[in-house]
Structure formats: structure tokens, C-alpha cells
Design a protein around this motif. Structure first.
Motif, mmCIF file in Angstrom:
data_model
loop_
_atom_site.group_PDB
_atom_site.id
_atom_site.type_symbol
_atom_site.label_atom_id
_atom_site.label_comp_id
_atom_site.label_asym_id
_atom_site.label_seq_id
_atom_site.Cartn_x
_atom_site.Cartn_y
_atom_site.Cartn_z
ATOM 1 N N ALA A 191 -2.437 -9.627 16.146
ATOM 2 C CA ALA A 191 -1.728 -10.403 17.156
ATOM 3 C C ALA A 191 -2.621 -11.459 17.780
ATOM 4 N N ALA A 192 -3.962 -11.168 17.859
ATOM 5 C CA ALA A 192 -4.881 -12.120 18.479
ATOM 6 C C ALA A 192 -4.979 -13.414 17.682
ATOM 7 N N HIS A 193 -4.732 -13.326 16.379
ATOM 8 C CA HIS A 193 -4.861 -14.501 15.524
ATOM 9 C C HIS A 193 -3.502 -15.015 15.057
ATOM 10 N N GLY A 194 -2.441 -14.314 15.385
ATOM 11 C CA GLY A 194 -1.124 -14.702 14.911
ATOM 12 C C GLY A 194 -0.783 -13.986 13.615
ATOM 13 N N ALA A 195 0.490 -13.724 13.427
ATOM 14 C CA ALA A 195 0.911 -12.995 12.231
ATOM 15 C C ALA A 195 0.711 -13.852 10.988
ATOM 16 N N ARG A 196 0.396 -13.194 9.879
ATOM 17 C CA ARG A 196 0.267 -13.911 8.609
ATOM 18 C C ARG A 196 1.634 -14.505 8.250
ATOM 19 N N PRO A 197 1.688 -15.801 7.974
ATOM 20 C CA PRO A 197 2.985 -16.431 7.716
ATOM 21 C C PRO A 197 3.721 -15.843 6.516
ATOM 22 N N ARG A 198 2.980 -15.360 5.501
ATOM 23 C CA ARG A 198 3.612 -14.750 4.330
ATOM 24 C C ARG A 198 2.836 -13.488 3.979
ATOM 25 N N PRO A 199 3.343 -12.301 4.375
ATOM 26 C CA PRO A 199 2.608 -11.047 4.156
ATOM 27 C C PRO A 199 2.255 -10.870 2.684
ATOM 28 N N LEU A 200 1.074 -10.259 2.450
ATOM 29 C CA LEU A 200 0.657 -9.994 1.085
ATOM 30 C C LEU A 200 1.492 -8.863 0.495
ATOM 31 N N ALA A 201 1.788 -8.966 -0.769
ATOM 32 C CA ALA A 201 2.543 -7.911 -1.447
ATOM 33 C C ALA A 201 1.659 -6.691 -1.646
ATOM 34 N N ALA A 202 2.256 -5.507 -1.561
ATOM 35 C CA ALA A 202 1.503 -4.259 -1.760
ATOM 36 C C ALA A 202 1.001 -4.204 -3.196
ATOM 37 N N ARG A 203 -0.246 -3.706 -3.342
ATOM 38 C CA ARG A 203 -0.830 -3.597 -4.678
ATOM 39 C C ARG A 203 -0.656 -2.195 -5.261
ATOM 40 N N SER A 204 -0.139 -1.237 -4.437
ATOM 41 C CA SER A 204 0.050 0.138 -4.898
ATOM 42 C C SER A 204 1.545 0.459 -4.924
ATOM 43 N N THR A 205 1.898 1.471 -5.727
ATOM 44 C CA THR A 205 3.301 1.894 -5.798
ATOM 45 C C THR A 205 3.575 2.904 -4.705
ATOM 46 N N GLU A 206 4.866 3.128 -4.432
ATOM 47 C CA GLU A 206 5.246 4.110 -3.415
ATOM 48 C C GLU A 206 4.735 5.489 -3.786
ATOM 49 N N ALA A 207 4.779 5.849 -5.067
ATOM 50 C CA ALA A 207 4.306 7.165 -5.512
ATOM 51 C C ALA A 207 2.804 7.302 -5.293
ATOM 52 N N GLU A 208 2.053 6.205 -5.531
ATOM 53 C CA GLU A 208 0.599 6.243 -5.319
ATOM 54 C C GLU A 208 0.264 6.408 -3.840
ATOM 55 N N ARG A 209 1.016 5.724 -2.960
ATOM 56 C CA ARG A 209 0.758 5.847 -1.523
ATOM 57 C C ARG A 209 1.076 7.257 -1.042
ATOM 58 N N ALA A 210 2.147 7.877 -1.552
ATOM 59 C CA ALA A 210 2.505 9.243 -1.165
ATOM 60 C C ALA A 210 1.434 10.223 -1.622
ATOM 61 N N ALA A 211 0.921 10.010 -2.822
ATOM 62 C CA ALA A 211 -0.125 10.898 -3.346
ATOM 63 C C ALA A 211 -1.399 10.779 -2.519
ATOM 64 N N HIS A 212 -1.703 9.562 -2.061
ATOM 65 C CA HIS A 212 -2.904 9.355 -1.251
ATOM 66 C C HIS A 212 -2.785 10.072 0.086
ATOM 67 N N LEU A 213 -1.587 10.005 0.711
ATOM 68 C CA LEU A 213 -1.395 10.695 1.985
ATOM 69 C C LEU A 213 -1.500 12.206 1.819
ATOM 70 N N GLU A 214 -0.988 12.726 0.713
ATOM 71 C CA GLU A 214 -1.112 14.157 0.447
ATOM 72 C C GLU A 214 -2.576 14.553 0.340
ATOM 73 N N PHE A 215 -3.358 13.709 -0.327
ATOM 74 C CA PHE A 215 -4.788 13.984 -0.479
ATOM 75 C C PHE A 215 -5.484 14.004 0.873
ATOM 76 N N LEU A 216 -5.179 13.047 1.719
ATOM 77 C CA LEU A 216 -5.820 12.970 3.029
ATOM 78 C C LEU A 216 -5.468 14.173 3.881
ATOM 79 N N LYS A 217 -4.186 14.561 3.890
ATOM 80 C CA LYS A 217 -3.761 15.675 4.731
ATOM 81 C C LYS A 217 -4.368 16.984 4.260
ATOM 82 N N ALA A 218 -4.548 17.121 2.975
ATOM 83 C CA ALA A 218 -5.082 18.360 2.413
ATOM 84 C C ALA A 218 -6.585 18.471 2.577
ATOM 85 N N THR A 219 -7.295 17.332 2.605
ATOM 86 C CA THR A 219 -8.762 17.388 2.566
ATOM 87 C C THR A 219 -9.447 17.020 3.875
#
Length: 239
Positions: A191-219
Motif C-alpha cells: 500500500a505504501a508504494h501503490g498496488a501493482r497495476p497488473r498483478p503477476l500470474a501465479a507460477r504454481s498450481t492450486e494442487a501445488e499450493r495445497a501440498a505446500h500448506l500441508e507440508f508446513l502444517k505438518a512440519t
């Protein structure tokens, strides 16, 4: 901060042996930048100009025969200089002639503490190196193309550019005043610099992000660090 860059041309080297001032040139600086205001005049020295001197500055007897005498220009010169510091290269030379002319007409001298010698500034910054005005112009890439002869006003212009460099260089032209700089306190956020005019596209899939969260919660026992980056560990899928 008002300052005056001054240069003189003379019939020789020493007023005590009969040499006289024949030209004065001044440039006004404000906060280390030229304002465009100048003062320049030839001066009738009431004596002949030696050929050796003319070869340096190009000023002949004919050029100064109808020029005013110093007593006639001292009020104008004084008014232009005012109470500002006086910048000169090898200032003792110019000061000797100015003081001599002032003393001849019983005029108060410019206080010695007001003279600033750019030769001394250069010798401190570049010890053991050539520090003439010409040498400094070449070092700082100040063009000498317009100068055929030494002249009080043109040399004052060159010295003004050299003085700017000696005092910190062209970065002083940047406007860093408090009126134009906004301080940002606290954590730096998007917010201090202003929102990015065009957000970057995600480089990971939804399944990869879910797997990463499972790893974090477990470890990881301490979830607070990751929650600070927007990861909601409570909503992570069960391990």
C-alpha cells in the motif's frame, strides 16, 4: 545562500609596482547555482597596458581609453557584491588588486574572511595535481571552446562551474528538499508504494499450493511467521 564569483584582468602582477586593474567580472550564485545576474566592466587604468599582458587577455589601450575609472564604478561593484562571500581562483591575486583600488579612493575593503579561494579548495581535493583554472576545467569537463583570451566575465563563468564541482558536483542540482520528499514510516507494504497495476500470474498450481500448506502444517510448530505473510494455517488441508 548568495555568493559572488569574481575575476579580474590587470596590466601585470603587482599593484605595488604600478600595475592596475583593467577589467572586473562577477557572477551571482544562489544556493550554488548561477542566477543569471552578472556584473562586468572595463576600467581605465590611467597607464599603458604592456604587450605581454595584452597577449593574455586581449585588452588594448584603445579598448580602455574611454572606460570608467575605478572610482566611477565602485558603487555599482559594491552594490552587486553586497555582503556575499567572494569566490576567486588564486584569490590573493584578485584581492590584492581590489584592495589596492579600494584603498586608493579611501573605500572600506572587503573583509578578508569573505574571500574563498578555489585554488586552495582544489589543492586540498587534488593534492599534487595541476590545479590552474584551465586544468580544473579539463578535469571537470567544463568546455573552454568559447574562450580565445582570458577575460574577467568568461573566466568568472568558467570558475562558477568549477566551484560547483568542487563543492559537490552536479548532484547538487537534484531537488532533495523536505517539501518534495515524503517519508514512509512503519513497515513497508504494498500500500505504501501503490498496488501493482497488473498483478503477476501465479507460477504454481492450486494442487501445488495445497501440498505446500500441508507440508508446513505438518512440519512447523510455529505457524505465526508464515501467517504474517498471509498464509492461513487454520484453513490448510488436514495432514
Amino acid at each position: 545562500m548568495r555568493e559572488i564569483v569574481l575575476d579580474t584582468e590587470t596590466t601585470g602582477f603587482d599593484p605595488k609596482t604600478g600595475d592596475r586593474l583593467i577589467e572586473v567580472g562577477c557572477i551571482e550564485l544562489m544556493d550554488l547555482l548561477p542566477t543569471g545576474r552578472t556584473y562586468h566592466t572595463l576600467v581605465n587604468p590611467d597607464r599603458l597596458i604592456p604587450p605581454d599582458a595584452t597577449r593574455v587577455h586581449g585588452i588594448t589601450d584603445d579598448k580602455v581609453k574611454d572606460a570608467p575609472r575605478f572610482a566611477d564604478i565602485v558603487k555599482e561593484l559594491d552594490a552587486f557584491i553586497g555582503d556575499a562571500p567572494v569566490i576567486a581562483h588564486n584569490a590573493q591575486f584578485d584581492r590584492n588588486f581590489i584592495d589596492f583600488e579600494y584603498a586608493r579612493i579611501a573605500h572600506p575593503l572587503i573583509d578578508g574572511s569573505r574571500w574563498i579561494d578555489t585554488l586552495q579548495l582544489a589543492q586540498k581535493k587534488f593534492p599534487g595535481m595541476p590545479n590552474s583554472l584551465d586544468a580544473l576545467c579539463k578535469r571537470f569537463k567544463v568546455s573552454l571552446a568559447d574562450r580565445t583570451f582570458h577575460g574577467a566575465l568568461i573566466d568568472a563563468r568558467l570558475l562558477a562551474e568549477v566551484y560547483l564541482e568542487l563543492r559537490g558536483g552536479k548532484e547538487r542540482r537534484l531537488d532533495l528538499s523536505s517539501a518534495r520528499v515524503t517519508a514512509v514510516s512503519g513497515p513497508v507494504t504494498a500500500a505504501a508504494h501503490g498496488a501493482r497495476p497488473r498483478p503477476l500470474a501465479a507460477r504454481s498450481t492450486e494442487a501445488e499450493r495445497a501440498a505446500h500448506l500441508e507440508f508446513l502444517k505438518a512440519t512447523l510448530k510455529d505457524h505465526t511467521l508464515w501467517e504474517g505473510y498471509g498464509l492461513d494455517m487454520e484453513k490448510a488441508p488436514a495432514a
